[in-house]
Design a protein around this motif. Structure first.
Motif, mmCIF file in Angstrom:
data_model
loop_
_atom_site.group_PDB
_atom_site.id
_atom_site.type_symbol
_atom_site.label_atom_id
_atom_site.label_comp_id
_atom_site.label_asym_id
_atom_site.label_seq_id
_atom_site.Cartn_x
_atom_site.Cartn_y
_atom_site.Cartn_z
ATOM 1 N N GLU A 178 0.831 -1.196 0.000
ATOM 2 C CA GLU A 178 0.000 0.000 0.000
ATOM 3 C C GLU A 178 0.871 1.254 0.000
ATOM 4 O O GLU A 178 1.901 1.324 0.664
ATOM 5 C CB GLU A 178 -0.916 -0.002 1.230
ATOM 6 C CG GLU A 178 -1.971 -1.088 1.201
ATOM 7 C CD GLU A 178 -2.942 -0.966 2.365
ATOM 8 O OE1 GLU A 178 -2.892 0.082 3.055
ATOM 9 O OE2 GLU A 178 -3.744 -1.884 2.570
ATOM 10 N N GLN A 179 0.440 2.247 -0.766
ATOM 11 C CA GLN A 179 1.185 3.495 -0.873
ATOM 12 C C GLN A 179 0.763 4.456 0.231
ATOM 13 O O GLN A 179 -0.359 4.397 0.743
ATOM 14 C CB GLN A 179 0.953 4.136 -2.239
ATOM 15 C CG GLN A 179 1.443 3.291 -3.398
ATOM 16 C CD GLN A 179 2.949 3.075 -3.354
ATOM 17 O OE1 GLN A 179 3.730 4.015 -3.193
ATOM 18 N NE2 GLN A 179 3.364 1.825 -3.489
ATOM 19 N N ALA A 180 1.664 5.331 0.608
ATOM 20 C CA ALA A 180 1.372 6.373 1.593
ATOM 21 C C ALA A 180 2.188 7.605 1.228
ATOM 22 O O ALA A 180 3.214 7.512 0.537
ATOM 23 C CB ALA A 180 1.703 5.904 3.008
ATOM 24 N N ASP A 181 1.741 8.768 1.677
ATOM 25 C CA ASP A 181 2.460 10.011 1.385
ATOM 26 C C ASP A 181 3.711 10.156 2.250
ATOM 27 O O ASP A 181 4.658 10.835 1.865
ATOM 28 C CB ASP A 181 1.540 11.212 1.591
ATOM 29 C CG ASP A 181 0.359 11.203 0.633
ATOM 30 O OD1 ASP A 181 0.573 10.898 -0.558
ATOM 31 O OD2 ASP A 181 -0.776 11.490 1.066
ATOM 32 N N LEU A 182 3.708 9.530 3.413
ATOM 33 C CA LEU A 182 4.880 9.466 4.283
ATOM 34 C C LEU A 182 5.004 8.048 4.802
ATOM 35 O O LEU A 182 4.028 7.480 5.302
ATOM 36 C CB LEU A 182 4.753 10.437 5.463
ATOM 37 C CG LEU A 182 5.786 10.279 6.589
ATOM 38 C CD1 LEU A 182 7.186 10.633 6.106
ATOM 39 C CD2 LEU A 182 5.403 11.139 7.799
ATOM 40 N N GLN A 183 6.194 7.471 4.687
ATOM 41 C CA GLN A 183 6.453 6.140 5.219
ATOM 42 C C GLN A 183 7.759 6.173 6.005
ATOM 43 O O GLN A 183 8.758 6.736 5.541
ATOM 44 C CB GLN A 183 6.564 5.108 4.094
ATOM 45 C CG GLN A 183 5.264 4.890 3.325
ATOM 46 C CD GLN A 183 5.454 3.872 2.205
ATOM 47 O OE1 GLN A 183 6.167 4.117 1.248
ATOM 48 N NE2 GLN A 183 4.811 2.719 2.348
ATOM 49 N N VAL A 184 7.736 5.562 7.176
ATOM 50 C CA VAL A 184 8.913 5.478 8.031
ATOM 51 C C VAL A 184 9.048 4.034 8.505
ATOM 52 O O VAL A 184 8.053 3.415 8.893
ATOM 53 C CB VAL A 184 8.801 6.411 9.258
ATOM 54 C CG1 VAL A 184 10.089 6.360 10.091
ATOM 55 C CG2 VAL A 184 8.479 7.838 8.847
#
Length: 273
Positions: A178-184
């Motif tokens: 799944e894509q996200a605008d911020l990933q950590v």
């Protein structure tokens, strides 16, 4: 400090096509007469970043800087220092659209997607594995491509090694497709410098801007094999910010909608010591 080392470049200005500073050391320099290879790699999320990152990577983040200025501002305040986030407009003559930062072996490297991306250079370069490291000030180097690589010469080389077939980061199991605008993502083995001081085997955070930014941001945080103190801390963060808190086996999950005005506080709580 990283910022103090970068200050000389900031004072000079960020157009490296006009300001060429030959770094000290024994590296041989040559003109850009021989066409160097450009970095060509998918850069749509953190999974792509980790495929370019050295095997010893313990923390990484990826952010779409075009998704939301509120998210960019909150992330800049909460995330470990990034020169691209702080000085992007002074590194390139165009905007950084997407950015990633990885930590490994006590150092770091960054990945920058800029539009339009640069393919040539008229000054001196340091060849490595058929790629051309372009000096930026006296401490840093850029390798052009999609994405461009940025860091010290010593940190850029291991990334090039991975791109050319070396072993990439491993141990990150919580990142899905799944894509996200911020990933950590972080590994507890990274120690006290990790979010919540690394009190877990693995940590993942994903944040997405809602279609209407007035609606806030969708957040998902997951902890694998957290220490008891981390479970308590996560529960406190969830309760304070009206987020869902659940456990399944050895994993804890926090999720829900975060108001725009509260995003920075939530990110700082999740990513702080």
């Amino acid at each position: 400090m990283v910022l103090s080392a970068f200050a000389s470049f900031v004072m000079m200005g960020g157009n490296q096509n006009e300001n060429v500073v030959v770094p000290s050391g024994s590296d041989s320099l040559q003109t850009f007469g021989v066409q160097g290879r450009l970095v060509e790699w998918d850069f749509e999320g953190l999974k792509d970043v980790l495929q370019m990152s050295p095997e010893s990577t313990v923390m990484a983040y990826w952010i779409n800087l075009s998704a939301s200025q509120n998210l960019t501002d909150a992330a800049t305040a909460a995330l470990p220092q990034s020169l691209g986030l702080s000085y992007g407009s002074q590194i390139y003559s165009t905007k950084i659209e997407k950015l990633a930062h990885v930590n490994f072996n006590g150092t770091w490297a960054e990945f920058h997607e800029i539009q339009p991306y640069l393919i040539g250079y008229n000054g001196l370069v340091i060849p490595y594995q058929d790629y051309m490291m372009i000096p930026v000030g006296t401490d840093y180097a850029v390798v052009y491509g999609r994405p461009s690589l940025f860091g010290t010469q010593g940190s850029v080389r291991p990334v090039i090694d991975v791109i050319t077939g070396g072993l990439s980061a491993e141990g990150f199991t919580l990142i899905d497709d799944e894509q996200a605008d911020l990933q950590v993502a972080a590994l507890g083995s990274g120690g006290m410098g990790m979010p919540l001081s690394g009190g877990y085997k693995e940590f993942y955070l994903g944040v997405n801007a809602a279609k209407s930014q007035d609606q806030g941001f969708y957040l998902l945080a997951r902890y694998l094999q957290p220490q008891a103190s981390i479970g308590s801390k996560a529960g406190e963060i969830a309760a304070k910010n009206n987020l869902s808190y659940s456990t399944k086996g050895s994993e804890i999950e926090i999720s829900g909608l975060v108001a725009r005005e509260n995003l920075q506080n939530v990110l700082m709580a999740l990513l702080g010591p």
